[in-house]
Design an enzyme around this catalytic site. Structure first.
Site, mmCIF file in Angstrom:
data_model
loop_
_atom_site.group_PDB
_atom_site.id
_atom_site.type_symbol
_atom_site.label_atom_id
_atom_site.label_comp_id
_atom_site.label_asym_id
_atom_site.label_seq_id
_atom_site.Cartn_x
_atom_site.Cartn_y
_atom_site.Cartn_z
ATOM 1 N N CYS A 39 -11.515 3.475 -0.485
ATOM 2 C CA CYS A 39 -10.155 3.252 0.365
ATOM 3 C C CYS A 39 -9.809 2.326 1.357
ATOM 4 C CB CYS A 39 -10.122 5.342 0.021
ATOM 5 S SG CYS A 39 -8.895 5.868 0.786
ATOM 6 N N CYS A 69 -4.031 -1.497 -1.837
ATOM 7 C CA CYS A 69 -4.295 -0.063 -1.757
ATOM 8 C C CYS A 69 -5.656 0.147 -3.271
ATOM 9 C CB CYS A 69 -3.105 0.319 -2.383
ATOM 10 S SG CYS A 69 -3.311 2.641 -3.135
ATOM 11 N N GLU A 105 -5.741 9.267 10.079
ATOM 12 C CA GLU A 105 -4.242 8.623 10.167
ATOM 13 C C GLU A 105 -4.299 9.173 11.585
ATOM 14 O OE1 GLU A 105 -1.412 8.431 7.558
ATOM 15 O OE2 GLU A 105 -2.604 7.667 5.959
ATOM 16 N N HIS A 140 -8.439 3.385 4.373
ATOM 17 C CA HIS A 140 -8.325 4.351 5.384
ATOM 18 C C HIS A 140 -9.630 4.133 5.834
ATOM 19 C CE1 HIS A 140 -4.424 5.646 4.843
ATOM 20 N NE2 HIS A 140 -4.563 5.831 5.840
ATOM 21 N N ASP A 160 1.017 -1.629 -0.339
ATOM 22 C CA ASP A 160 0.345 0.005 -0.305
ATOM 23 C C ASP A 160 1.236 1.480 0.463
ATOM 24 O OD1 ASP A 160 -2.501 1.386 0.416
ATOM 25 O OD2 ASP A 160 -2.174 1.833 2.190
ATOM 26 N N SER A 161 0.049 2.748 -0.003
ATOM 27 C CA SER A 161 1.330 3.461 0.084
ATOM 28 C C SER A 161 1.974 4.124 1.213
ATOM 29 C CB SER A 161 -0.102 4.386 -0.598
ATOM 30 O OG SER A 161 -0.720 5.146 0.640
HETATM 31 N N1 DGL Z 1 -4.467 3.199 -0.205
HETATM 32 C C1 DGL Z 1 -4.763 4.360 -0.752
HETATM 33 C C2 DGL Z 1 -6.455 4.141 -1.594
HETATM 34 O O1 DGL Z 1 -6.613 3.795 -1.019
HETATM 35 C C3 DGL Z 1 -4.984 6.060 0.372
HETATM 36 C C4 DGL Z 1 -4.216 6.668 0.995
HETATM 37 C C5 DGL Z 1 -3.499 7.397 -0.270
HETATM 38 O O2 DGL Z 1 -3.922 8.466 -0.595
HETATM 39 O O3 DGL Z 1 -2.401 7.423 -0.133
HETATM 40 O O4 DGL Z 1 -6.648 4.971 -2.230
#
Ligand code: DGL
Length: 282
Positions: free
Chosen positions: A194, A83, A162, A196, A20-21
């Site tokens: 997403c 992600c 976060e 989060h 993931d990011s």
């Molecule tokens: N993990 C990203 C997503 O699910 C969200 C966080 C980001 O923008 O890096 O799209």
């Protein structure tokens, strides 16, 4: 730092790569841990380069490619793009370029949403990148052309989650600002598109009302992974024998990552290692 890579002669005992990011993909890793407890995981969070949600497709493909190469060097047997933005932008390209099973988080969520909607009106919330890609509508229309999709980008949910403001009046006000319009669109199902957003599930549910079913693709992705590993005879057969079944790598801020991981995982994260992808030769 040189890394110790264990090579697995029995491919079934190799770990699954998850990336993931940053921390968001831990909501997906958490479902894999709960539902496939025998599987080992190598997790990579690209904390030096997040967020992905407002970057271009080309950039996300470039980052994702590099991470896949890094995970393959860790001898993973399959990869989960945990992600939504990277799944939306990079999954098709990565599947073509790499000889390893790769899944994302979009299709599993879309399938559940299509199967539970009664009025064929589905909402999707996600990053600017994911919503702009229109990928959920593509999947959902393929599953059922009658479905109408209403997308809404909710970028501020990421920093709020976060920050840990999961049930905070500020987050609630932001949720109303984003979601009040969606509420008028008569949707009966909402995809949390997403990583989060499952952390804000109860707040989003309260704002949308109990008649709107929330779909969390993380759980469905874990089930899709189980199907994939079963089909390819890659399911682990020896539960819990490694000292560190879950290994975490990040590109920055290892301590912060570890703190957050420990707040949401049903497992004590001991080993988080910061690495430079450039130094890994990927
Ligand atoms: N993990 C990203 C997503 O699910 C969200 C966080 C980001 O923008 O890096 O799209």
């Amino acid at each position: 730092m040189k890394m110790n890579v264990i090579e697995h002669t029995d491919r079934r005992e190799a770990p699954v790569g998850v990336f993931d990011s940053g921390i968001g993909g831990l909501t997906v890793a958490r479902e894999i841990m709960r539902n496939l407890p025998s599987e080992k995981i190598v997790y990579f969070g690209d904390t030096a380069r997040l967020p992905y949600g407002n970057k271009s497709k080309e950039t996300i493909i470039r980052f994702s490619r590099q991470i896949v190469r890094f995970l393959m060097k860790q001898d993973v047997k399959a990869i989960v793009i945990a992600c939504n933005t990277a799944s939306a932008f990079a999954l098709d390209t990565l599947k073509k370029e790499f000889d390893i099973p790769i899944i994302g988080v979009i299709d599993a969520g879309a399938e559940v949403a299509a199967s539970v909607t009664k009025n064929h009106r589905i909402g999707v919330i996600g990053t600017v990148g994911t919503i702009g890609s229109g990928i959920h509508a593509d999947y959902l229309h393929r599953l059922d052309p009658r479905i109408e999709v209403v997308g809404k980008a909710c970028p501020l949910f990421v920093p709020l989650a976060e920050e840990g403001w999961l049930n905070d009046p500020v987050t609630e006000a932001v949720a109303h600002r984003y979601l009040d319009d969606l509420k008028k669109k008569d949707i009966d199902t909402l995809i949390l598109g997403c990583t989060h957003y499952p952390l804000l599930r109860s707040l989003i549910g309260n704002v949308m009302g109990s008649h709107v079913r929330l779909v969390n693709p993380a759980y469905e992705t874990a089930l899709e992974l189980r199907n994939l590993l079963t089909e390819q005879d890659l399911l682990s057969k020896t539960p819990g024998e490694e000292e560190f079944p879950y290994r975490f790598f990040v590109s920055d801020l290892a301590e912060e990552f570890k703190k957050f991981a420990n707040s949401i995982l049903p497992y004590d994260v001991e080993m988080t290692q910061k690495i430079n992808l450039e130094d890994e030769g990927v």
